[in-house]
Design a protein around this motif. Sequence first.
Motif, PDB file in Angstrom:
ATOM      1  N   CYS A   8       3.656   1.830  -1.236  1.00  0.00           N
ATOM      2  CA  CYS A   8       4.205   1.920  -2.522  1.00  0.00           C
ATOM      3  C   CYS A   8       3.314   2.346  -3.294  1.00  0.00           C
ATOM      4  N   TRP A   9       2.428   1.830  -3.539  1.00  0.00           N
ATOM      5  CA  TRP A   9       1.394   2.280  -4.402  1.00  0.00           C
ATOM      6  C   TRP A   9       0.834   3.692  -4.170  1.00  0.00           C
ATOM      7  N   ALA A  54       4.194  -0.880  -8.688  1.00  0.00           N
ATOM      8  CA  ALA A  54       4.483  -0.370  -7.497  1.00  0.00           C
ATOM      9  C   ALA A  54       4.225  -1.456  -6.250  1.00  0.00           C
ATOM     10  N   PRO A  55       2.836  -1.878  -6.246  1.00  0.00           N
ATOM     11  CA  PRO A  55       2.743  -2.876  -5.274  1.00  0.00           C
ATOM     12  C   PRO A  55       3.647  -3.974  -5.197  1.00  0.00           C
ATOM     13  N   LEU A 115      -0.925   3.659 -12.596  1.00  0.00           N
ATOM     14  CA  LEU A 115      -1.442   3.250 -11.356  1.00  0.00           C
ATOM     15  C   LEU A 115      -1.890   1.893 -11.333  1.00  0.00           C
ATOM     16  N   THR A 116      -2.230   1.345 -12.348  1.00  0.00           N
ATOM     17  CA  THR A 116      -2.815  -0.042 -12.406  1.00  0.00           C
ATOM     18  C   THR A 116      -1.892  -0.904 -12.922  1.00  0.00           C
ATOM     19  N   GLU A 157       3.650   5.878  -5.388  1.00  0.00           N
ATOM     20  CA  GLU A 157       3.553   6.030  -6.766  1.00  0.00           C
ATOM     21  C   GLU A 157       2.495   7.110  -7.255  1.00  0.00           C
ATOM     22  N   SER A 213       0.786  -1.098  -0.020  1.00  0.00           N
ATOM     23  CA  SER A 213       0.028  -0.115   0.053  1.00  0.00           C
ATOM     24  C   SER A 213       0.846   1.240  -0.145  1.00  0.00           C
TER      25      SER A 213
END
Lengths: 519, 336
Positions: free
Chosen positions: B55-56, B79-80, B74-75, B59, B53
């Motif tokens: 990292c996300w 990052a996660p 983001l998708t 990001e 979370s």
Amino acid sequence: MSGPQLIHAQNDWGLKLPSGKGENPLPAATEISAPEELTVLLKQSPGGLSKPMVQIGQKVFKGQKIAAPAKNTFGSFLHAPVSGTVTSIIEVNDSEHIKRAIILANDGLDTVHDDCTPISNPFQRSPQFIRQRIAEGGIVGLGGALFPTAIKLNPAPGIKTLLINGVECEPYINCDNQLLQQYPERVLSGTQLMLHVLGAEEAVIAIEQDMVHALVSMQAATDTLNDPRIRVVSVPDVYPAGGERQLIEIITGSQVPHGGLPADLGVICQNVGTAAAVDQWINAGEPLISRMVTVCGNATTASENCVVRIGTPIAAIISTLQAKDVSRVIIGGSMMGVTAHSVTEPISKASNCIILSNGEHFSPAPEEMPCIRCGDCVPVCPAGINPQLLLESMSTTNTRQSEALGALDCIDCGCCDYVCPSGIDLTARFKIAKQTIWEQHLLAMRAERSQQRFADHERRSLTASNKERATLDAQTAAFHDLHTNSKGALDDMLKRLNSSTPDDAALKDTPRKNDKADD
Amino acid sequence: MSLLSNSRAPHQHSQRNVAQMMRDVLLATFPVSTILCWTYGWGVLLNILFAASCCWLLEAAALKIRGRRLQPWLTDGSAPLTGVLLALALPPLTPWWLIAIASLFAIVFAKHLYGGLGYNLFNPAMAGYAVLLISFPAYMAWWPELSARSNINDTLHYFLYGTAAADALSGATPLDAIQTGLKQMQTLPELLANGTLETAGNAQWVWINLAAIAGGLFLLMRRTITWQIPAGVILGLALSASIAWIGDAAVNPSPWLQLVSGGTMIGVFFIATDPVSSASSPQGKLIYGAGIGALTYVIRTWGAYPDGFAFAVLLMNLAVPLIDRYTRPKLYGQVQ
Ligand code: SF4
Ligand code: SF4
């Protein structure tokens, strides 16, 4: 001899693409009747341009020459695909939709021109005579490059093998498969004629492994003919195994040297369609005025092969086959085909396949992301390029780096593009890189030439410098025309331009000389 | 009839995409995360969820600050994934602020300062982890004793405050145990015989590594990763270890022990295979992997840290441009 020998590939490039060519024997090809108006393009390939030999209003017969190769290009003779009248000649490219072309009104009679007579006992004729005749028939490489067959058949010493390319590896394209199944004897007799012209020892007819019915019919015809010089082999179904240099690599186990020609390995490669066209011209007296075209796509119910006159607008094919909701037309296969701007675009000698689509992509690339350096594009490249590094090198303006990384060696096959998870249009970008590099070379060459010319001015006669200017112009034209073409084809052409033999000059020159063919 | 003409060759695509690759890797970490949780308790899960979370969110923040669109970045799952890989490297009990710091370094410094996905020179997860290794070595060396795993309260307490409840016992990983033992002039056979390695969870670590291998095989089958990097690392590490082990088996752990202790296989299949920061050609990948293997051995044997995988990866990241340059495939026709 039992079935065709399977050549195992030692390479690991390329893609396994579903081709769907195997299942059933193909039904006979459909004849598309000639439309009322035909558009014969004067520029059918990047390197070739033809000059009209007819006037507006002139009556022409089917098979009559209507255009001759333009000087210092690799154009071919063009013939009237029907009998009728020349209604207009478009000589300039005034918009991207209207191209240089001769427009013919079809009189519907198909009255054949006197020139269209078979050659009796062709093997008793001299190779030069047959070669000249092939040039006059407007025969060009039907695999897509449209390189004049007669020039390619110019016997260089040491040609051992004639390689007949029946490896139709690109998805959707099926016209060679049709020829091999329906007219194997045409392919064989064309092969024999070309062997005669070349004086080569053997001919190898290569067919893709999964074109099973083509293999069977070709093998049967070869067994019947029983010419010890000709054999059929099958090659793995990998895309792009049908690329000239890729096929040579598979068959001979060695690569054409960088910057060299297939002839350096003692090989000349011709397409099966070309072989059949040679046979049709020499033995049946029909010049290259029609070709086999695969018509398929999700806007048409039947995927079929059609015999289409050169110059038939795509619209005429669409209406004959009653295709519905056509909103995108691709000329060529799904990997290298170009999108047509309009259905008025005509069939040229290069049109092997027309994909009529209702607008949905086959399988679109994902939205473009930056390169994630996954390296998936590296092993698939048949040209030995690391597309990832090439892409990276293009972010700078220094084209030397891109060139060293093989920008000019890219054959536009699209394999790297196909696998790229980031959806980067690598192939399109590499085409642009090629163009930029050629333009820079051209500039450099021009500067060098003009310097040289200035320095040598006193010593030169006017004719000599004219001649040189002509060569330079030709090279300029070749560069401009070919910037999208592969390095291999370019090298071929430039080499031939630079070392044009008297023989070639005769071919490239006006048609008047043809009457004095060396018979 | 007007035609759509906005399509460029090739008109066909393999349908692979970046988000799918990242999802595959996330999925592939499932077995090893499960076994780690099983072995070391809820802390592992807490770390994974928090780091992912963190990292996300970072990001998203970095994209906003850089004025970039949030989609598709983001998708894309990268990052996660960085968060999960970072968490897998951390001790099972790690205070939250350390995870936040590591995430910050991974996402903001190692990734976005270099230009975001695709442009980072270093493996983001390892960059974040290395910062903790250097700045907070004590926390990074503190592994709970195996038996402490079931206590949720203690785990949460430590996660929130960074101090252990009075009765929590400090354990060690097998690699720690070996390094400490060897320093105390014990030999490996002795360490094995007196149960030091057993207490440090040697058997459990074999399972953890096997679970990582299972995930790796899944990735190989899906062609999300290629075999060259894992093979390179395994060969590099096993060869260096073999040479030393054949020389003196008393003080040099066997290649087998090297391969299955610590999170070696997590590194082999999930960390070293990060596409962006590794070499791109097949031969390059092999060399890159072998380099990581050999350097891991060197750092484990002579370095200050019991496990050198993170540093080995970062060092080899630096060598990537050079490797790429010298492993360019030969252009067609240049072979002879
Ligand atoms: S398009 Fe060019 S770079 Fe890409 S795989 Fe084909 S030859 Fe290689
Ligand atoms: S396949 Fe695409 S993302 Fe992967 S290295 Fe090649 S260009 Fe980059």
